[in-house]
Structures are given as C-alpha cells and as structure tokens.
Scaffold this motif. Structure first.
Motif, PDB file in Angstrom:
ATOM      1  N   GLN A 132     -32.504 -10.841   5.366  1.00  0.00           N
ATOM      2  CA  GLN A 132     -32.570  -9.386   5.156  1.00  0.00           C
ATOM      3  C   GLN A 132     -31.980  -9.144   6.682  1.00  0.00           C
ATOM      4  N   ARG A 133     -32.132  -9.784   7.763  1.00  0.00           N
ATOM      5  CA  ARG A 133     -31.574  -9.752   9.085  1.00  0.00           C
ATOM      6  C   ARG A 133     -30.735 -10.582   9.241  1.00  0.00           C
ATOM      7  N   LEU A 134     -29.386 -10.344   9.483  1.00  0.00           N
ATOM      8  CA  LEU A 134     -28.279 -11.306   9.642  1.00  0.00           C
ATOM      9  C   LEU A 134     -28.422 -11.664  11.316  1.00  0.00           C
ATOM     10  N   ASN A 135     -28.168 -12.786  11.399  1.00  0.00           N
ATOM     11  CA  ASN A 135     -27.928 -13.359  12.820  1.00  0.00           C
ATOM     12  C   ASN A 135     -26.355 -13.446  12.978  1.00  0.00           C
ATOM     13  N   ALA A 136     -25.995 -14.091  14.239  1.00  0.00           N
ATOM     14  CA  ALA A 136     -24.559 -13.949  14.511  1.00  0.00           C
ATOM     15  C   ALA A 136     -24.212 -15.153  13.633  1.00  0.00           C
ATOM     16  N   LYS A 137     -24.613 -16.316  13.338  1.00  0.00           N
ATOM     17  CA  LYS A 137     -24.086 -17.320  12.528  1.00  0.00           C
ATOM     18  C   LYS A 137     -23.542 -16.619  11.138  1.00  0.00           C
ATOM     19  N   TRP A 138     -24.592 -15.926  10.448  1.00  0.00           N
ATOM     20  CA  TRP A 138     -24.177 -15.333   9.043  1.00  0.00           C
ATOM     21  C   TRP A 138     -22.825 -14.446   9.626  1.00  0.00           C
ATOM     22  N   ARG A 139     -22.964 -13.592  10.479  1.00  0.00           N
ATOM     23  CA  ARG A 139     -21.689 -12.795  10.659  1.00  0.00           C
ATOM     24  C   ARG A 139     -20.528 -13.553  10.784  1.00  0.00           C
ATOM     25  N   LEU A 140     -20.535 -14.728  11.591  1.00  0.00           N
ATOM     26  CA  LEU A 140     -19.244 -15.212  11.853  1.00  0.00           C
ATOM     27  C   LEU A 140     -18.727 -16.028  10.400  1.00  0.00           C
ATOM     28  N   GLN A 141     -19.948 -16.433   9.577  1.00  0.00           N
ATOM     29  CA  GLN A 141     -19.269 -17.278   8.389  1.00  0.00           C
ATOM     30  C   GLN A 141     -18.985 -16.332   7.210  1.00  0.00           C
ATOM     31  N   VAL A 142     -19.511 -15.288   7.013  1.00  0.00           N
ATOM     32  CA  VAL A 142     -19.275 -14.482   6.003  1.00  0.00           C
ATOM     33  C   VAL A 142     -18.321 -13.522   6.026  1.00  0.00           C
ATOM     34  N   ALA A 143     -17.290 -13.223   5.367  1.00  0.00           N
ATOM     35  CA  ALA A 143     -16.476 -12.168   5.620  1.00  0.00           C
ATOM     36  C   ALA A 143     -16.923 -10.837   5.077  1.00  0.00           C
ATOM     37  N   ASN A 144     -16.759  -9.628   5.497  1.00  0.00           N
ATOM     38  CA  ASN A 144     -17.322  -8.461   5.281  1.00  0.00           C
ATOM     39  C   ASN A 144     -18.925  -8.584   4.995  1.00  0.00           C
ATOM     40  N   VAL A 145     -19.827  -9.312   5.833  1.00  0.00           N
ATOM     41  CA  VAL A 145     -21.019  -9.612   5.517  1.00  0.00           C
ATOM     42  C   VAL A 145     -21.969  -8.319   5.417  1.00  0.00           C
ATOM     43  N   ASP A 146     -21.614  -7.279   6.087  1.00  0.00           N
ATOM     44  CA  ASP A 146     -22.374  -6.045   5.730  1.00  0.00           C
ATOM     45  C   ASP A 146     -22.116  -5.520   4.360  1.00  0.00           C
ATOM     46  N   LYS A 147     -21.093  -5.482   3.781  1.00  0.00           N
ATOM     47  CA  LYS A 147     -20.846  -5.066   2.458  1.00  0.00           C
ATOM     48  C   LYS A 147     -21.509  -6.003   1.474  1.00  0.00           C
ATOM     49  N   VAL A 148     -21.282  -7.362   1.647  1.00  0.00           N
ATOM     50  CA  VAL A 148     -21.947  -8.326   0.945  1.00  0.00           C
ATOM     51  C   VAL A 148     -23.402  -8.154   0.946  1.00  0.00           C
ATOM     52  N   LYS A 149     -23.942  -8.062   2.173  1.00  0.00           N
ATOM     53  CA  LYS A 149     -25.546  -7.864   2.241  1.00  0.00           C
ATOM     54  C   LYS A 149     -25.944  -6.765   1.414  1.00  0.00           C
ATOM     55  N   GLU A 150     -25.340  -5.533   1.668  1.00  0.00           N
ATOM     56  CA  GLU A 150     -25.808  -4.420   1.169  1.00  0.00           C
ATOM     57  C   GLU A 150     -25.729  -4.482  -0.727  1.00  0.00           C
ATOM     58  N   GLN A 151     -24.531  -5.188  -0.886  1.00  0.00           N
ATOM     59  CA  GLN A 151     -24.350  -5.268  -2.464  1.00  0.00           C
ATOM     60  C   GLN A 151     -25.656  -6.278  -3.073  1.00  0.00           C
ATOM     61  N   TYR A 152     -25.622  -7.482  -2.322  1.00  0.00           N
ATOM     62  CA  TYR A 152     -26.225  -8.610  -2.964  1.00  0.00           C
ATOM     63  C   TYR A 152     -27.544  -9.023  -2.491  1.00  0.00           C
ATOM     64  N   CYS A 153     -28.029  -8.281  -1.338  1.00  0.00           N
ATOM     65  CA  CYS A 153     -29.303  -9.168  -0.517  1.00  0.00           C
ATOM     66  C   CYS A 153     -30.477  -8.975  -1.327  1.00  0.00           C
ATOM     67  N   ASP A 154     -30.639  -8.149  -2.275  1.00  0.00           N
ATOM     68  CA  ASP A 154     -32.138  -8.167  -3.075  1.00  0.00           C
ATOM     69  C   ASP A 154     -31.880  -8.292  -4.539  1.00  0.00           C
ATOM     70  N   THR A 155     -30.541  -8.841  -4.941  1.00  0.00           N
ATOM     71  CA  THR A 155     -30.474  -9.198  -6.264  1.00  0.00           C
ATOM     72  C   THR A 155     -31.001 -10.459  -6.437  1.00  0.00           C
ATOM     73  N   LEU A 156     -31.167 -10.827  -7.743  1.00  0.00           N
ATOM     74  CA  LEU A 156     -31.648 -12.102  -8.316  1.00  0.00           C
ATOM     75  C   LEU A 156     -30.678 -13.318  -7.690  1.00  0.00           C
ATOM     76  N   GLY A 157     -29.452 -13.064  -7.506  1.00  0.00           N
ATOM     77  CA  GLY A 157     -28.798 -14.273  -7.025  1.00  0.00           C
ATOM     78  C   GLY A 157     -28.870 -14.747  -5.707  1.00  0.00           C
ATOM     79  N   ASN A 158     -29.470 -13.861  -4.957  1.00  0.00           N
ATOM     80  CA  ASN A 158     -29.849 -14.152  -3.382  1.00  0.00           C
ATOM     81  C   ASN A 158     -31.187 -14.225  -3.237  1.00  0.00           C
ATOM     82  N   LEU A 159     -32.086 -14.502  -4.463  1.00  0.00           N
ATOM     83  CA  LEU A 159     -33.440 -14.815  -4.120  1.00  0.00           C
ATOM     84  C   LEU A 159     -33.997 -16.178  -4.829  1.00  0.00           C
TER      85      LEU A 159
END
Length: 168
Positions: A132-159
C-alpha cells in the motif's frame, strides 16, 4: 456475509432435513446456491433489498412446483449476476475495504478449491503483494506505478492470504 434475512430459509432447510423430507446433501446444495448468490450480489455491489421478498416466497412450500433447487433458481434468476459480470467486476472492485471481509472470503474459497489439504484459515490475514506504501524499489521497477497502484492495489489479483506467524 452478514445477511441475516436468509436465516429463516436456512432454518426451513434444516427442518426439512430433520423431518426426512429432503436429504442433507440437497439442503447443502441449496444453501451453497444461496451463498453463491449472496456473494455475487455483494461483490457486484448490487442491492439486496429484494432478498426478504424472495425468502418469504421460498417459505410457501404449498407451491413447490417440482424440486426445491429449480424453485430457488427461479426466484434468484432475475438478479443473479452472470459469471461474465462477476469476472469483470472481480478484476476492478476494491475487495480489501468492502464490508464483510469479502477479500478474505474470496481468497479462502479459491484456496479451498485449489488444494485438498486441510488448512486452518482462522488466523490468516489478507496482505497486499504490491504494498500500500510504495518504496523506491517498486517505483523503479514498475512503469506508471502510481496509476497501477491506484487501479489494482486493493483488487483480488493483488491480495494473498498470509499466516501472521510466517514471513510473507
């Protein structure tokens, strides 16, 4: 799923089993159908206000018109969310913050159908794969990480289910 309105119908099924009018297996199947219906309504965020009317109609055993399963399907079919609708919504809906612990229930059901092992789900917790709180490693590894997080963070596929005593 906190739907007390169906309790009278479940009690009726238990009474029918006790009086040998139906077998326990049939009552279990009917309860499973009702459980699936409730789950789909809640995940799809559909109203449940007609449920009390359905339960009242199910109580009229003088109008069985065949078997109880067909009768149950007949009353539920008008609002029964399709597999396609459920699948579409499961990829988008925020299950993590929904009432009734739908995320945990969904993951437990999936796990129960995945394995024949007996697992104690009492102590498991729902955790996020992408935190739920992204660190620098996640921010470097995932393109458009904020958009991805907003869209999928609390969905079944991320749990996932996690034992609090294990390192998840």
């Amino acid at each position: 799923m906190d739907s007390k309105v169906v309790f009278p119908y479940l009690m009726l099924l238990m009474d029918l089993v006790n009086s040998d009018e139906i077998k326990q297996e049939e009552a279990n199947k009917l309860a499973h159908i009702l459980e699936g219906y409730l789950f789909r309504l809640k995940v799809c965020q559909m109203p449940t206000h007609d449920l009390n009317k359905i339960v009242v109609r199910l109580f009229d055993l003088t109008r069985i018109d065949g078997n109880l399963r067909i009768r149950l399907f007949r009353f539920l079919k008008a609002n029964f969310p399709s597999d396609h609708k459920l699948l579409d919504i499961l990829t988008e809906v925020n299950l993590y913050y929904q009432r009734n612990h739908l995320a945990k229930l969904s993951l437990v059901i999936l796990e129960e159908h995945r394995t024949k092992e007996i697992i104690n789900f009492d102590d498991v917790q729902v955790e996020h794969i992408m935190p739920q709180r992204l660190n620098a490693k996640w921010r470097l590894q995932v393109a458009n990480v904020d958009k991805v997080k907003e869209q999928y963070c609390d969905t079944l596929g991320n749990l996932i289910l996690c034992d609090p005593n294990a390192n998840c």
